[in-house]
Design a protein around this motif. Sequence first.
Motif, PDB file in Angstrom:
ATOM      1  N   LEU A  81      60.055  82.717 -46.917  1.00 55.55           N
ATOM      2  CA  LEU A  81      59.018  83.512 -46.260  1.00 55.55           C
ATOM      3  C   LEU A  81      59.616  84.718 -45.564  1.00 55.55           C
ATOM      4  CD1 LEU A  81      56.732  80.738 -44.739  1.00 55.55           C
ATOM      5  CD2 LEU A  81      56.139  82.342 -46.557  1.00 55.55           C
ATOM      6  N   ARG A  82      60.713  84.506 -44.848  1.00 60.65           N
ATOM      7  CA  ARG A  82      61.342  85.625 -44.147  1.00 60.65           C
ATOM      8  C   ARG A  82      61.922  86.630 -45.132  1.00 60.65           C
ATOM      9  NH1 ARG A  82      58.145  84.400 -40.436  1.00 60.65           N
ATOM     10  NH2 ARG A  82      58.896  83.197 -38.637  1.00 60.65           N
ATOM     11  N   ALA A  83      62.489  86.140 -46.237  1.00 65.00           N
ATOM     12  CA  ALA A  83      63.036  87.048 -47.245  1.00 65.00           C
ATOM     13  C   ALA A  83      61.941  87.893 -47.878  1.00 65.00           C
ATOM     14  CB  ALA A  83      63.777  86.251 -48.323  1.00 65.00           C
ATOM     15  N   ALA A  84      60.717  87.344 -47.936  1.00 62.43           N
ATOM     16  CA  ALA A  84      59.591  88.073 -48.514  1.00 62.43           C
ATOM     17  C   ALA A  84      58.940  89.007 -47.501  1.00 62.43           C
ATOM     18  CB  ALA A  84      58.553  87.086 -49.051  1.00 62.43           C
ATOM     19  N   GLY A  85      59.452  89.027 -46.268  1.00 60.80           N
ATOM     20  CA  GLY A  85      58.915  89.925 -45.252  1.00 60.80           C
ATOM     21  C   GLY A  85      57.822  89.335 -44.399  1.00 60.80           C
ATOM     22  N   SER A  86      57.532  88.034 -44.555  1.00 58.73           N
ATOM     23  CA  SER A  86      56.481  87.409 -43.760  1.00 58.73           C
ATOM     24  C   SER A  86      56.899  87.297 -42.300  1.00 58.73           C
ATOM     25  CB  SER A  86      56.168  86.011 -44.300  1.00 58.73           C
ATOM     26  OG  SER A  86      55.262  85.333 -43.450  1.00 58.73           O
ATOM     27  N   THR A  87      55.984  87.640 -41.402  1.00 56.58           N
ATOM     28  CA  THR A  87      56.244  87.540 -39.964  1.00 56.58           C
ATOM     29  C   THR A  87      55.426  86.428 -39.314  1.00 56.58           C
ATOM     30  OG1 THR A  87      54.549  89.219 -39.490  1.00 56.58           O
ATOM     31  CG2 THR A  87      56.822  89.995 -39.779  1.00 56.58           C
ATOM     32  N   VAL A  88      54.823  85.553 -40.118  1.00 54.08           N
ATOM     33  CA  VAL A  88      54.021  84.466 -39.573  1.00 54.08           C
ATOM     34  C   VAL A  88      54.866  83.615 -38.627  1.00 54.08           C
ATOM     35  CG1 VAL A  88      54.534  82.878 -41.488  1.00 54.08           C
ATOM     36  CG2 VAL A  88      52.418  82.611 -40.178  1.00 54.08           C
ATOM     37  N   ALA A  89      54.256  83.138 -37.539  1.00 50.09           N
ATOM     38  CA  ALA A  89      54.964  82.286 -36.581  1.00 50.09           C
ATOM     39  C   ALA A  89      55.170  80.905 -37.189  1.00 50.09           C
ATOM     40  CB  ALA A  89      54.167  82.182 -35.285  1.00 50.09           C
ATOM     41  N   ILE A  90      56.397  80.410 -37.150  1.00 50.56           N
ATOM     42  CA  ILE A  90      56.734  79.128 -37.776  1.00 50.56           C
ATOM     43  C   ILE A  90      57.276  78.158 -36.729  1.00 50.56           C
ATOM     44  CG2 ILE A  90      58.201  77.963 -39.472  1.00 50.56           C
ATOM     45  CD1 ILE A  90      58.255  80.565 -41.069  1.00 50.56           C
ATOM     46  N   LEU A  91      56.625  76.996 -36.634  1.00 46.84           N
ATOM     47  CA  LEU A  91      57.107  75.905 -35.789  1.00 46.84           C
ATOM     48  C   LEU A  91      57.558  74.787 -36.715  1.00 46.84           C
ATOM     49  CD1 LEU A  91      57.516  74.286 -33.189  1.00 46.84           C
ATOM     50  CD2 LEU A  91      55.059  73.758 -33.204  1.00 46.84           C
ATOM     51  N   MET A  92      58.856  74.497 -36.722  1.00 50.34           N
ATOM     52  CA  MET A  92      59.387  73.453 -37.592  1.00 50.34           C
ATOM     53  C   MET A  92      59.311  72.102 -36.904  1.00 50.34           C
ATOM     54  SD  MET A  92      62.486  74.956 -39.899  1.00 50.34           S
ATOM     55  CE  MET A  92      62.140  73.622 -41.055  1.00 50.34           C
ATOM     56  N   LEU A  93      58.848  71.103 -37.668  1.00 46.19           N
ATOM     57  CA  LEU A  93      58.733  69.735 -37.195  1.00 46.19           C
ATOM     58  C   LEU A  93      59.697  68.876 -38.000  1.00 46.19           C
ATOM     59  CD1 LEU A  93      54.822  69.514 -37.253  1.00 46.19           C
ATOM     60  CD2 LEU A  93      56.278  70.277 -35.362  1.00 46.19           C
ATOM     61  N   THR A  94      60.521  68.102 -37.321  1.00 43.52           N
ATOM     62  CA  THR A  94      61.505  67.327 -38.066  1.00 43.52           C
ATOM     63  C   THR A  94      62.055  66.158 -37.263  1.00 43.52           C
ATOM     64  OG1 THR A  94      63.643  67.427 -39.204  1.00 43.52           O
ATOM     65  CG2 THR A  94      63.333  68.880 -37.328  1.00 43.52           C
ATOM     66  N   ALA A  95      62.453  65.131 -37.995  1.00 36.45           N
ATOM     67  CA  ALA A  95      63.123  63.991 -37.375  1.00 36.45           C
ATOM     68  C   ALA A  95      64.595  64.281 -37.147  1.00 36.45           C
ATOM     69  CB  ALA A  95      62.965  62.756 -38.263  1.00 36.45           C
ATOM     70  N   ARG A  96      65.085  65.402 -37.696  1.00 35.15           N
ATOM     71  CA  ARG A  96      66.479  65.790 -37.497  1.00 35.15           C
ATOM     72  C   ARG A  96      66.642  66.323 -36.077  1.00 35.15           C
ATOM     73  NH1 ARG A  96      69.119  67.191 -42.619  1.00 35.15           N
ATOM     74  NH2 ARG A  96      67.730  66.696 -44.341  1.00 35.15           N
ATOM     75  N   THR A  97      67.509  65.713 -35.313  1.00 36.20           N
ATOM     76  CA  THR A  97      67.642  66.097 -33.906  1.00 36.20           C
ATOM     77  C   THR A  97      69.007  66.678 -33.565  1.00 36.20           C
ATOM     78  OG1 THR A  97      68.323  63.837 -33.331  1.00 36.20           O
ATOM     79  CG2 THR A  97      65.973  64.354 -33.175  1.00 36.20           C
ATOM     80  N   GLU A  98      69.925  66.715 -34.544  1.00 30.10           N
ATOM     81  CA  GLU A  98      71.251  67.247 -34.268  1.00 30.10           C
ATOM     82  C   GLU A  98      71.166  68.735 -33.935  1.00 30.10           C
ATOM     83  OE1 GLU A  98      70.397  65.498 -36.814  1.00 30.10           O
ATOM     84  OE2 GLU A  98      71.589  63.652 -36.780  1.00 30.10           O
ATOM     85  N   VAL A  99      72.007  69.157 -33.009  1.00 26.88           N
ATOM     86  CA  VAL A  99      71.979  70.550 -32.562  1.00 26.88           C
ATOM     87  C   VAL A  99      72.204  71.498 -33.729  1.00 26.88           C
ATOM     88  CG1 VAL A  99      73.152  72.270 -31.149  1.00 26.88           C
ATOM     89  CG2 VAL A  99      72.681  70.006 -30.210  1.00 26.88           C
ATOM     90  N   GLN A 100      73.167  71.186 -34.593  1.00 26.70           N
ATOM     91  CA  GLN A 100      73.477  72.077 -35.695  1.00 26.70           C
ATOM     92  C   GLN A 100      72.291  72.244 -36.651  1.00 26.70           C
ATOM     93  OE1 GLN A 100      76.086  74.110 -36.090  1.00 26.70           O
ATOM     94  NE2 GLN A 100      76.660  73.377 -34.048  1.00 26.70           N
ATOM     95  N   GLU A 101      71.503  71.194 -36.819  1.00 29.66           N
ATOM     96  CA  GLU A 101      70.336  71.298 -37.692  1.00 29.66           C
ATOM     97  C   GLU A 101      69.230  72.115 -37.032  1.00 29.66           C
ATOM     98  OE1 GLU A 101      69.876  67.143 -38.506  1.00 29.66           O
ATOM     99  OE2 GLU A 101      70.797  67.376 -40.471  1.00 29.66           O
ATOM    100  N   ARG A 102      69.113  72.014 -35.723  1.00 25.24           N
ATOM    101  CA  ARG A 102      68.155  72.875 -35.022  1.00 25.24           C
ATOM    102  C   ARG A 102      68.568  74.338 -35.167  1.00 25.24           C
ATOM    103  NH1 ARG A 102      66.225  70.098 -29.354  1.00 25.24           N
ATOM    104  NH2 ARG A 102      66.294  67.927 -30.021  1.00 25.24           N
ATOM    105  N   ILE A 103      69.848  74.576 -35.032  1.00 23.34           N
ATOM    106  CA  ILE A 103      70.355  75.945 -35.180  1.00 23.34           C
ATOM    107  C   ILE A 103      70.079  76.454 -36.581  1.00 23.34           C
ATOM    108  CG2 ILE A 103      72.458  77.346 -35.263  1.00 23.34           C
ATOM    109  CD1 ILE A 103      73.571  75.572 -33.013  1.00 23.34           C
TER     110      ILE A 103
END
Length: 233
Positions: A81-103
């Motif tokens: 989406l970002r590569a296509a130029g989309s500026t829509v607000a994105i909230l990611m939901l995930t069971a992954r809690t490691e800091v590196q994955e959040r980054i």
Amino acid sequence: MSAAGRPSAPTRAPALKILLVEDDRQLSSILLRALAEEGHAVDLVEDGGLALTRCLRIGYDVVLLDWMLPSIDGLSVCRALRAAGSTVAILMLTARTEVQERIAGLDAGADDFLPKPFDLDELLARVRTLGRRCRSARYLEAGAMRIDRLRRVAMMGGELLDLTPREFLLLQLLVSDAGRVVTRADILQKVWTPTTGGGVVEVNVKNLRTKLGEHEWRVETVRGIGYRWRDTE
């Protein structure tokens, strides 16, 4: 995730158009109901590929994007989406809690990150925050030009311009830097790729001027450097 003991709802924010991308049907059912109670219009898809297609075709305010999805994972959807130029607000939901994955999620272009399990009130509060942010950044104006970044449409003097996706990105880039010269290198970098032939810029500038009609003078050529958007003749 708990909705028990919820405090009185805050003053209702403007309704948002939301795409919920979640393949857990029990969770998606809860979220659909809660978001609808907030007054939002919500579409649900369970597949990453379909989510990408929808986002590029429909002007959403916010996307609630699960990381683990069939077809294409949420991280890849976000990057595309970002590569296509989309500026829509994105909230990611995930069971992954490691800091590196959040980054990794934030680096892919997500605006916010909420680990599962989450509190329903917190999710709704984050949606409201993203909604306020995207509304304030949604419109770009310069003189008689008004660009709606979310719907990806532009109007000159109240008239809708019939632009291709690349022409829209080119116009948006010029208008966002109104009065300043945008180099050909910057245009190639932000609208195409740095290795794209420079001739494509001239062709699209010519087409853009044609569609601007009597306002074609607003796209000024700065010889040997690039182009500048002008508000006055």
